[in-house]
Design a protein around this motif. Structure first.
Motif, PDB file in Angstrom:
ATOM      1  N   GLY A  10      -2.800 -33.488  26.724  1.00 30.23           N
ATOM      2  CA  GLY A  10      -1.478 -34.084  26.632  1.00 30.23           C
ATOM      3  C   GLY A  10      -1.502 -35.567  26.940  1.00 30.23           C
ATOM      4  N   LYS A  11      -0.292 -36.129  26.996  1.00 35.11           N
ATOM      5  CA  LYS A  11      -0.123 -37.546  27.285  1.00 35.11           C
ATOM      6  C   LYS A  11       1.208 -37.720  28.008  1.00 35.11           C
ATOM      7  N   SER A  13       4.411 -39.395  28.414  1.00 33.76           N
ATOM      8  CA  SER A  13       5.143 -40.165  27.409  1.00 33.76           C
ATOM      9  C   SER A  13       6.413 -40.816  27.934  1.00 33.76           C
ATOM     10  N   LYS A  23       7.707 -37.117  31.689  1.00 33.68           N
ATOM     11  CA  LYS A  23       7.743 -36.383  30.421  1.00 33.68           C
ATOM     12  C   LYS A  23       6.316 -36.329  29.910  1.00 33.68           C
ATOM     13  N   PHE A  25       3.879 -35.160  26.644  1.00 35.56           N
ATOM     14  CA  PHE A  25       3.691 -34.639  25.294  1.00 35.56           C
ATOM     15  C   PHE A  25       2.469 -33.737  25.365  1.00 35.56           C
ATOM     16  N   SER A  26       2.683 -32.432  25.228  1.00 39.61           N
ATOM     17  CA  SER A  26       1.625 -31.444  25.410  1.00 39.61           C
ATOM     18  C   SER A  26       0.968 -31.086  24.090  1.00 39.61           C
ATOM     19  N   TYR A  27      -0.367 -31.023  24.092  1.00 30.73           N
ATOM     20  CA  TYR A  27      -1.123 -30.580  22.926  1.00 30.73           C
ATOM     21  C   TYR A  27      -1.463 -29.092  23.006  1.00 30.73           C
ATOM     22  N   ARG A  31       3.429 -25.063  24.274  1.00 36.42           N
ATOM     23  CA  ARG A  31       3.360 -26.395  24.877  1.00 36.42           C
ATOM     24  C   ARG A  31       3.437 -26.398  26.395  1.00 36.42           C
ATOM     25  N   LYS A  61      12.269 -30.716  23.441  1.00 40.29           N
ATOM     26  CA  LYS A  61      11.073 -30.490  22.634  1.00 40.29           C
ATOM     27  C   LYS A  61       9.793 -30.818  23.393  1.00 40.29           C
ATOM     28  N   GLY A  62       9.914 -31.178  24.659  1.00 39.53           N
ATOM     29  CA  GLY A  62       8.742 -31.546  25.432  1.00 39.53           C
ATOM     30  C   GLY A  62       8.641 -30.781  26.725  1.00 39.53           C
TER      31      GLY A  62
END
Length: 168
Positions: A10-11, A13, A23, A25-27, A31, A61-62
């Motif tokens: 992830g990152k 964000s 927050k 951003f999950s890969y 998620r 969405k995150g």
């Protein structure tokens, strides 16, 4: 064959609220699986930071997460843009016949005739089935269908055998 010791999952964000939540951003899939890892190694350039997520949830969405020791918005802002990694050994063991994409990347790919097609460069999720991107003399897109196009995978030797025409 482990292609890498660390896996980016992830990152960071953005920030969420004023109490230091971030927050992410999950890969991972789903998620929120990123929250199952008890230690994250954050990386940005040459810098690394070992942190522990202590709480988290899906938000829109995150994913949002609270990191141990980060207690205000300014501290959270400082983490924006950092990549979230885990150690490969922290992944749960896959079931028999299942593989992590990260373990497939870099495998040598040859067809049933023994022709070297190249190496797995990446995988693409298409909805119908995943696709191996194999780079050699040419770039090939090989459907990842175990038992059909993918005949065998040997992580120990770093080799995958596929039923795929080199000219296709």
């Amino acid at each position: 064959m482990l292609t890498q010791e660390l896996i980016q999952v992830g990152k960071i964000s953005g920030v969420f609220g004023v109490k230091g939540w971030v927050k992410v951003f999950s890969y991972t899939e789903p998620r929120d699986n990123i929250l199952n890892y008890k230690k994250w190694l954050l990386k940005k350039g040459d810098q690394t930071l070992l942190v522990k997520p202590i709480d988290g949830q899906i938000q829109g969405k995150g994913v949002i997460a609270q990191i141990d020791g980060i207690t205000d918005r300014d501290e959270a802002v400082a983490l924006m843009g950092w990549d979230v990694h885990i150690r490969h050994e922290d992944l749960p063991a896959p079931e028999e016949g299942e593989y992590y994409w990260t373990d497939l990347i870099g495998l040598d790919v040859e067809n049933l005739e023994g022709f070297q097609l190249g190496k797995v460069d990446s995988l693409i999720e298409t909805g119908a089935n995943d696709v191996l991107v194999v780079k050699g003399e040419r770039e090939l897109a090989v459907p990842f269908l175990q038992g059909q196009t993918v005949k065998s995978i040997d992580l120990a030797t770093g080799k995958m055998i596929v039923d795929w025409d080199a000219d296709f």
